[in-house]
Motif scaffolding. Structure first.
Motif, mmCIF file in Angstrom:
data_model
loop_
_atom_site.group_PDB
_atom_site.id
_atom_site.type_symbol
_atom_site.label_atom_id
_atom_site.label_comp_id
_atom_site.label_asym_id
_atom_site.label_seq_id
_atom_site.Cartn_x
_atom_site.Cartn_y
_atom_site.Cartn_z
ATOM 1 N N GLU A 31 -6.585 -14.206 -10.104
ATOM 2 C CA GLU A 31 -6.681 -13.369 -11.301
ATOM 3 C C GLU A 31 -6.558 -11.886 -10.945
ATOM 4 O OE1 GLU A 31 -9.533 -13.154 -15.220
ATOM 5 O OE2 GLU A 31 -10.469 -13.501 -13.276
ATOM 6 N N ASP A 32 -7.228 -11.471 -9.872
ATOM 7 C CA ASP A 32 -7.166 -10.067 -9.456
ATOM 8 C C ASP A 32 -5.781 -9.675 -8.934
ATOM 9 O OD1 ASP A 32 -9.808 -9.854 -10.114
ATOM 10 O OD2 ASP A 32 -10.552 -10.094 -8.072
ATOM 11 N N SER A 33 -4.982 -10.665 -8.537
ATOM 12 C CA SER A 33 -3.668 -10.378 -7.952
ATOM 13 C C SER A 33 -2.567 -10.254 -8.986
ATOM 14 C CB SER A 33 -3.281 -11.481 -6.955
ATOM 15 O OG SER A 33 -4.256 -11.638 -5.949
ATOM 16 N N ILE A 34 -2.810 -10.708 -10.210
ATOM 17 C CA ILE A 34 -1.731 -10.799 -11.201
ATOM 18 C C ILE A 34 -1.146 -9.435 -11.532
ATOM 19 C CG2 ILE A 34 -1.200 -11.438 -13.583
ATOM 20 C CD1 ILE A 34 -3.170 -13.748 -13.289
ATOM 21 N N ASP A 35 -1.992 -8.427 -11.722
ATOM 22 C CA ASP A 35 -1.483 -7.097 -12.090
ATOM 23 C C ASP A 35 -0.546 -6.544 -11.022
ATOM 24 O OD1 ASP A 35 -2.808 -7.088 -14.495
ATOM 25 O OD2 ASP A 35 -4.568 -6.044 -13.726
ATOM 26 N N ALA A 36 -0.924 -6.695 -9.739
ATOM 27 C CA ALA A 36 -0.071 -6.205 -8.654
ATOM 28 C C ALA A 36 1.253 -6.970 -8.617
ATOM 29 C CB ALA A 36 -0.795 -6.340 -7.313
ATOM 30 N N GLY A 77 6.019 -7.299 -7.876
ATOM 31 C CA GLY A 77 6.700 -8.550 -7.575
ATOM 32 C C GLY A 77 6.130 -9.294 -6.385
ATOM 33 N N HIS A 78 5.085 -8.760 -5.760
ATOM 34 C CA HIS A 78 4.466 -9.435 -4.616
ATOM 35 C C HIS A 78 2.996 -9.050 -4.531
ATOM 36 C CE1 HIS A 78 4.630 -5.566 -2.507
ATOM 37 N NE2 HIS A 78 5.908 -5.492 -2.870
ATOM 38 N N LEU A 79 2.263 -9.698 -3.633
ATOM 39 C CA LEU A 79 0.843 -9.401 -3.457
ATOM 40 C C LEU A 79 0.654 -8.028 -2.833
ATOM 41 C CD1 LEU A 79 -0.603 -12.762 -2.043
ATOM 42 C CD2 LEU A 79 -0.908 -11.850 -4.328
ATOM 43 N N SER A 80 -0.428 -7.357 -3.240
ATOM 44 C CA SER A 80 -0.777 -6.107 -2.576
ATOM 45 C C SER A 80 -1.314 -6.403 -1.180
ATOM 46 C CB SER A 80 -1.831 -5.354 -3.394
ATOM 47 O OG SER A 80 -3.055 -6.081 -3.395
ATOM 48 N N ASP A 81 -1.334 -5.386 -0.322
ATOM 49 C CA ASP A 81 -1.829 -5.577 1.043
ATOM 50 C C ASP A 81 -3.276 -6.057 1.053
ATOM 51 O OD1 ASP A 81 0.604 -4.794 2.002
ATOM 52 O OD2 ASP A 81 0.016 -2.698 2.338
ATOM 53 N N ALA A 82 -4.084 -5.477 0.143
ATOM 54 C CA ALA A 82 -5.497 -5.858 0.097
ATOM 55 C C ALA A 82 -5.656 -7.326 -0.306
ATOM 56 C CB ALA A 82 -6.250 -4.960 -0.890
ATOM 57 N N LYS A 136 -4.590 -9.676 2.545
ATOM 58 C CA LYS A 136 -5.563 -9.809 3.624
ATOM 59 C C LYS A 136 -6.709 -10.745 3.254
ATOM 60 C CE LYS A 136 -4.601 -5.227 5.567
ATOM 61 N NZ LYS A 136 -5.109 -3.851 5.781
ATOM 62 N N GLN A 137 -6.984 -10.872 1.953
ATOM 63 C CA GLN A 137 -8.085 -11.746 1.539
ATOM 64 C C GLN A 137 -7.739 -13.226 1.680
ATOM 65 O OE1 GLN A 137 -10.009 -10.916 -2.196
ATOM 66 N NE2 GLN A 137 -9.565 -8.730 -2.058
ATOM 67 N N ALA A 138 -6.440 -13.516 1.818
ATOM 68 C CA ALA A 138 -6.015 -14.920 1.884
ATOM 69 C C ALA A 138 -6.660 -15.646 3.058
ATOM 70 C CB ALA A 138 -4.498 -14.999 1.967
#
Length: 652
Positions: free
Chosen positions: A95-100, A105-110, A113-115
């Protein structure tokens, strides 16, 4: 690609919310199979959607989450808090990743790293369950698979035998699927049976484009050869490895449960801007309809009585049609409050855990509908109220037990429809508010003098919690102490055209009641004249009108007032509020509008009251946006632009 990402974001948010709701429900009721299946489908579908894009490790994380739920569905692992916690962490991360994802078009660095942390949580959970799985030397074979096994000859070909249950989606043909062709491609097919999911329809009701088959088959294995055949429809197929007669080995069932579709109303996604445009057109039709009234009067004045009557008749018919059109369009904007309410259980769970407080959030009336703009803008004020109850209201379990309360607190979020309004109640059974403590805090923060605070009645003292900057928190935390809270809630509700009331009892709890319009319908305006110009004032703001003799006006300090039914009403001139010259005759009686300003009533003098009008008010835009005291504009029947005033804002 941008449109594809946008569609992904819409569906991802829906799936995330669905998964979150189901996981929260599973935590409360671990045996609820329906929620378990629904959570699995949400994660499975979300993984498939993510696979369309290059989103780094997100697909792998969701795959691990899907495996956990798959094991839970097969009965290989227990459903409990240790299973739900890491899955909720994954859902929150997505959910927090959707806006980025929408922006870049891809995940933010932050987020990327949480993955690794999430991999650790999921793998740790799977490892912890491996001991349990190892102890289970066998898994019970479903009854449908055992029934198929009984139909096999006692002396068959050696090797692995797989039982298949395939329940195609009712609309599978539209997806390009051919169930019988799929089954015919299977290797070493040894048994095939067909049945229907529902009784055969009458010939006249038969739909050749709807599939209601259940296909059961047995074929030679191994599983690795069969799974690719069903890779595009895993939610519609179950595969189970069968023991041969005389074989004491029982293999684990690979459960691929078919998706159970409930009866749903046909829905269609429509861009909200299109609905808004229809409302604008309906408003313009109202303006055009209003223009027929002066046209009929003009025809009557020129002796064309018959023409005036025909125009009046057309006006009535058009008025009826426009009212129906506007009602239908506003209904299209109505959405259930559930879309806002369903976001709170997870937030309350996380916050209560952080605060170390045990409580239940009870939600009622989430199916009540209101205008989309109201529902979407309710989240922030309701979040403040619920956090207020969590932090300030609900006590810790020890304090509650000393007060003869249950150890678990309770917050009630309830919605009800009352006429053309929606009433939302946020109630906690906590400690309530202490007027004396509020007085002391107000003095400490410089909001009141000690003398004024001592003479303030309890009812008025409690209203101080709505003052800007007021907070009883002794220290700044993530939840409170910054002086931003109930004043923001009150302003937000007022902007939506609603009111906010509070009731509290020391030791028993606090209740906030929000009353809001269900929809932004046509506004009834009173058109007034001041300084040779016309302005609109919402009739809902006007308590009554009065013709006031000039001698009834009394000077009070630096202002003026008059007596209305033994009540002193302050008197203001609309010309002064608008900073325009007064043109009314000094000796004439005053035309006064008695209007609401918060809890008070104030008289506002105008030059003349012209007419009433039903219009659609448009908010200000461009350079005029944010002008104090102007709520918006509208068009009169003669085409003139009318400024609609916000008297409460002008008076302040």
């Amino acid at each position: 690609m941008d449109e594809l990402i946008e569609q992904f974001a819409i569906e991802a948010r829906e799936l995330v919310q669905q998964a979150s709701d189901d996981l929260m429900a599973l935590e409360a009721d671990a045996g609820n199979r329906e929620h378990l299946e629904s959570a699995f489908r949400a994660i499975h579908t979300l993984k498939g959607s993510v696979g369309l894009f290059d989103l780094g490790p997100m697909k792998d994380v969701l795959h691990h989450a899907e495996n956990l739920l798959s094991h839970a569905r097969a009965g290989m692992i227990a459903v409990d808090a240790t299973l739900v916690d890491p899955l909720l962490s994954v859902v929150e991360w997505v959910e927090d990743s959707i806006d980025a994802i929408v922006e870049t078009g891809h995940l933010s660095d932050a987020q990327d790293k949480q993955a690794s942390r999430l991999f650790g949580l999921l793998k740790g959970e799977m490892t912890a369950r491996e001991t349990v799985e190892a102890i289970r030397s066998s898994t019970t074979i479903p009854e449908w698979a055992l029934a198929l096994a009984e139909r096999l000859p006692s002396s068959g070909t050696p090797g692995t035998v797989i039982a298949i249950r395939y329940e195609p989606h009712p609309e599978c043909f539209f997806n390009g699927d051919d169930p019988l062709a799929t089954i015919s491609r299977l290797p070493d097919l040894q048994h095939l049976s067909l049945s229907l999911t529902e009784p055969p329809p009458l010939p006249k009701n038969y739909d050749p484009f709807r599939c209601s088959l259940v296909i059961e088959a047995v074929c030679g294995g191994p599983l690795s050869k069969l799974e690719p055949e069903f890779r595009l429809i895993p939610d519609q197929v179950k595969l189970v490895e069968l023991p041969r007669p005389g074989d004491q080995r029982t293999s684990a069932a690979i459960d691929r449960s078919p998706q159970r579709l409930t009866d749903r109303q046909a829905t269609m996604r429509v861009d909200s801007a299109r609905i808004d445009r229809l409302i604008e057109i309906a408003g313009e039709l109202v303006t055009a309809k209003n223009g027929l009234v002066p046209l009929a009067e003009e025809a009557q004045n020129h002796g064309e009585g018959a023409l005036a009557r025909r125009i009046g008749s057309s006006h009535e018919e058009i008025e009826r049609l426009v009212a129906s059109l506007y009602s239908a369009v506003t209904q299209a904007r109505m959405i259930p409050l559930e879309q806002t309410f369903r976001r709170f259980p997870r937030l309350v769970r996380e916050t209560s855990t952080k605060l170390g407080k045990a409580l239940d959030l009870v939600i009622e009336g989430e199916t009540v509908e209101a205008d989309r703009e109201i529902v979407e803008n309710l989240f922030e004020p309701l979040l403040h109220l619920i956090r207020n109850g969590l932090d300030h209201g609900i006590e810790h379990d020890g304090e509650r037990l000393q007060s003869s309360k249950s150890a678990r607190g309770r917050i009630l979020l309830r919605a009800r429809q009352r006429g053309d309004q929606v009433e939302i109640e946020v109630t906690d059974d906590g400690r309530g508010m202490d007027p004396e403590r509020i007085r002391k805090t107000a003095v400490d923060r410089g909001l009141l003098t000690a003398t004024r605070a001592a003479s303030l009645p309890d009812r008025d003292a409690l209203q101080l919690v709505f003052a800007p900057g007021f907070s009883t928190a002794s220290a700044v935390s993530d939840l409170s102490g910054r002086g931003v809270g109930l004043d923001v809630v009150q302003r937000s509700i007022h902007r939506l055209g609603g009111t906010l009331d509070m009731q509290t009892a020391l030791g028993s709890g606090t209740s906030f009641t929000l009353r809001l319009p269900i929809s932004f319908s046509m506004t009834q305006l009173m058109v007034v004249e001041v300084g040779g110009e016309r302005y609109g004032i919402p009739i809902s703001d006007i308590v009554e009108t009065q013709r006031l003799p000039l001698r009834a006006v009394q000077p009070i300090r630096a202002g003026r007032a008059f007596i209305l039914r033994d009540r002193t009403i302050p008197l203001l001139y609309l010309a002064d509020l608008l900073q325009i010259p007064q043109t009314g005759a000094a000796s004439a009686d005053l035309k006064v509008l008695v209007v609401r300003a918060g809890e008070d009533q104030i008289g506002v003098v105008v030059d003349a009251i012209a007419e009433r009008a039903e219009t659609l008010t448009r908010p200000l835009s461009g350079f005029l946006q944010g002008v104090t005291g102007i709520a918006g504009t509208t068009l009169l029947g003669d085409g003139r632009v009318l400024l609609v005033l916000d008297l409460e804002e002008l008076i302040q």
